[in-house]
Design an enzyme around this catalytic site. Sequence first.
Site, mmCIF file in Angstrom:
data_model
loop_
_atom_site.group_PDB
_atom_site.id
_atom_site.type_symbol
_atom_site.label_atom_id
_atom_site.label_comp_id
_atom_site.label_asym_id
_atom_site.label_seq_id
_atom_site.Cartn_x
_atom_site.Cartn_y
_atom_site.Cartn_z
ATOM 1 N N GLY B 28 43.225 54.377 3.616
ATOM 2 C CA GLY B 28 43.029 55.678 4.241
ATOM 3 C C GLY B 28 44.077 55.856 5.308
ATOM 4 C CB SER B 35 41.244 47.245 11.642
ATOM 5 O OG SER B 35 42.462 47.341 10.929
ATOM 6 C CG ASN B 162 34.391 55.426 10.104
ATOM 7 O OD1 ASN B 162 33.234 55.174 10.448
ATOM 8 N ND2 ASN B 162 35.436 54.820 10.637
ATOM 9 C CE LYS B 163 37.819 56.812 13.773
ATOM 10 N NZ LYS B 163 39.085 56.979 14.501
ATOM 11 C CE LYS B 470 84.834 56.723 -61.344
ATOM 12 N NZ LYS B 470 85.765 57.567 -62.117
ATOM 13 C CB SER B 471 84.566 60.521 -56.016
ATOM 14 O OG SER B 471 85.089 59.218 -56.187
ATOM 15 C CB SER B 538 84.160 49.384 -62.670
ATOM 16 O OG SER B 538 83.249 50.450 -62.574
#
Lengths: 308, 629
Positions: B28, B35, B162-163, B470-471, B538
Amino acid sequence: MSASPATQTRELTHLQRLEAESIHIMREVAAEFRNPVMLYSIGKDSSVMLHLAKKAFYPSPPPFPLLHVDTTWKFREMIAFRDQAAKDARMDLIVHTNQEGVRDGVTPFTHGSSAYTNIMKTDALKEALTKYRFDAAFGGARRDEEKSRAKERIFSFRTENHGWDPKNQRPELWNVYNARVRKGESIRAFPLSNWTELDIWQYILKEAIPIVPLYFAAKRPVVERDGMLIMVDDERLPLAPGETPEMRLIRFRTLGCYPLTAAMESPAATLPEIVHEMLIARTSERSGRLIDHDEAGSMEKKKREGYF
Amino acid sequence: MDAFDPAAFAEYLSRQERKDLLRFLTCGSVDDGKSTLIGRLLYDTKLLFEDQLATLQKDSAKHGTVGEDIDFALLVDGLEAEREQGITIDVAYRFFATEKRKFIVADTPGHEQYTRNMATGASNADLAIILIDARKGVLTQTRRHSYIASLLGIKNVVLAINKIDLVGYSKDVFEKILADYNSFADELAFDNIQPIPMSARFGDNVTQRGENLSWYDGPTLLEHLESVDIRGDEIDRPLRMPVQWVNRPNLDFRGYSGTIASGTVSVGEEIVVAGSGRSSTVKSIVTYDGERDRAIAGEAVTVTLADEIDISRGDLLCDANQRAEVADQFSAHLIWMHDEALVPGRNYLFKIGSKTVSGSVTEIKYNVDVNSFQHLAAKKVALNEVSVVNLSFREPIAFDPYGDNPATGGFIVIDRLSNLTVGAGMIDFALRRAANIHWQAVDLDKHRRGEAMGQRPAAIWFTGLSGAGKSTVANLVEKRLFALGKHTYLLDGDNIRHGLNRDLGFTEADRVENIRRVGETARLFVDAGVIVLCSFISPFRSERQMARDLLEPGEFVEVFVDTPLHVAEKRDPKGLYKKARAGRIKNFTGIDSPYEQPERAEITLAGGMAAPEDLADQVIEYLRDHGYI
């Protein structure tokens, strides 16, 4: 912990959690540092720390030596216990004494407790760490002992001069520890940070960890000074005129240099009796150490200068 | 228990042992009374020793801020600078216990500049007490600390208003603050928010009910702390055990030491190393106190495995059926903790579990405004800022999203030069989906590579006369594969003859060598996981067979582009037929050198009969039907 078959266990006990955390820290140090050492002060916390180290690396012996800073004023029973403990753990033991201090005749009586502690403990420790080039040193300090310890990280960074800067500590998240240091710098690692004094005693009891017999009540020769009982461990303790040691049933809650460690009258001769006595005690354990009495910030000051 | 009674004492110890532990932090804004609250808890639970009280009284007179009374804050503010300045700089840990539980409290600083210390305290907490000064209500620090607590995975919150004595114990004030808080807490990941009106200074609702707060019927702080359910589900999650240390006392023993982050491990169970994907079974669980059959989350153990596999520090042992993810790029939340802002692109060290890797922030997606939780465009992340970033690590790491497992998803950032911890982060998710593919326990090979590319690697071998198309077809096929996200490469006469094979002529020996080299090259591409398209005349069956034999069955797809000679010769795109007919080129296929038609081509395309696009479609269809793509 005992070898209980954890077949159906779902939750660890408080002590099991503490044990596992300490082992984790020790393994991190062993794995990350080049040359770690374990500060061994022979007290009950050191006994627990050593026991945990045996567990952490089993079946290997702990992969680092023990270092004892010997002021030459330790109880004789402590020294005998120390040598046996190192042997049992299969660890090397380095004993370091500030030889300059010895040559200069520094004693608690001639130089006062504060200067003496500084020279024979803090300086000697720094000297040893520098000499052996340790880059990490385990200490058995706990956060519940004292206010500045309550602030300290588990991996606590030290400068080249072994100083601590409490206002500028590295953030430390989860169990992920930053082990990076430059040459000359080091880390003090505190595996017992989250243990309380009661945890320590319960663990000693549960694990049957050997501790120095001085913790148990026995008839011992003491003199009373300023309301504190000081044991006459050898002939070096200067006696005031008319002061004669008397045998009383005493024990120690904390162990250090015998001229600086106050005994308490107690019949507690067994571990359960000690723990029981502790539970109804109304003074904190460090009150038996003369060096902390000066002022509230004294521990922090010593720590900044390199004390553990 | 004044006199020692062994039986009663044994009973006491066993009660102590059964207590569980709650770790919480107080946070806080400055002066909200953190503390003081802890001091009050210690005092009321009688955890203060007489000498501590005496010191406290002495200090209260010297530094105290509450007149004659004991200033409880001085109990926890342990550093001289803190006592002098009356502020908390760093987190302090305090310990206390009640009949029901043990507690470790982290008292964290309220000042914004010490946010990193608040995060330090929060990272190990099960619960956060967020204090609010009833006079001031919700402040920026309230939101910041709530956000960070939520980010770090804290599920339980106590809203300590608190307080309350200073606002006349007003229920209206309490309710207004609560409504304020709830209006933004909805966006946070808390499971349980317990609001409590209190006065730490006077002790109302801390350990005892306040008479002035009769309108409040909830628990006191201590009642809540003693009863809140903090049981984690780590044990029910998949096994994760980061290896911290390899335990090798001698050649006969090789164990892996680490703390089980989640799940359980049992002898005989299969585990897998997340990074390498190698698996084995647990041979033994070794501890100093003897071997165990099973160990659970939180325990620090050493395991040995049935197989000798390569495991070192930083590896993560996992449940074989529910492995951690492995990745090198992440989206993560980052809390920056250093005066020097985060620099994107700069190399930092990241430590996650027992693993340290180098890496950098590649992008700041946005910073988070801790007050409004809005996303802000940002170029840097300064001290105490929270950001969502992209991270890139130098090597892949095993992880879980932080939300699934903080132990395998949280990391610290270390500056390489100063060695300081400059940030902390939480992994949200991995950025690359491919990283979700677990590494398998086999060497990286073409199948793995192909899998990573989402394809089956192969050589698609186009054969046919010069000018057969082919290509043209191969090019179209490649474009289509590319459009499908496949990884391809095209080898043809143009790119091979000018480089790799430029030393070859057109003798028969050279033509064989040409195809051999092309075949070997194609094999390398296939090994790399690529679909390689080869377009070569080929003409000889034996050459094509040679290329086929270099590959495994199924990896060679022969595509015969069956274009009649007269069609090819008519096209003659490079004028080669003309030259051959004129006798200026020797050994030209189809003219003065034979073309041996394939007998069992995988695909035969009727070149010259259909458009090249349609022929390409036929090839794609084949590849799809046969599981190549």
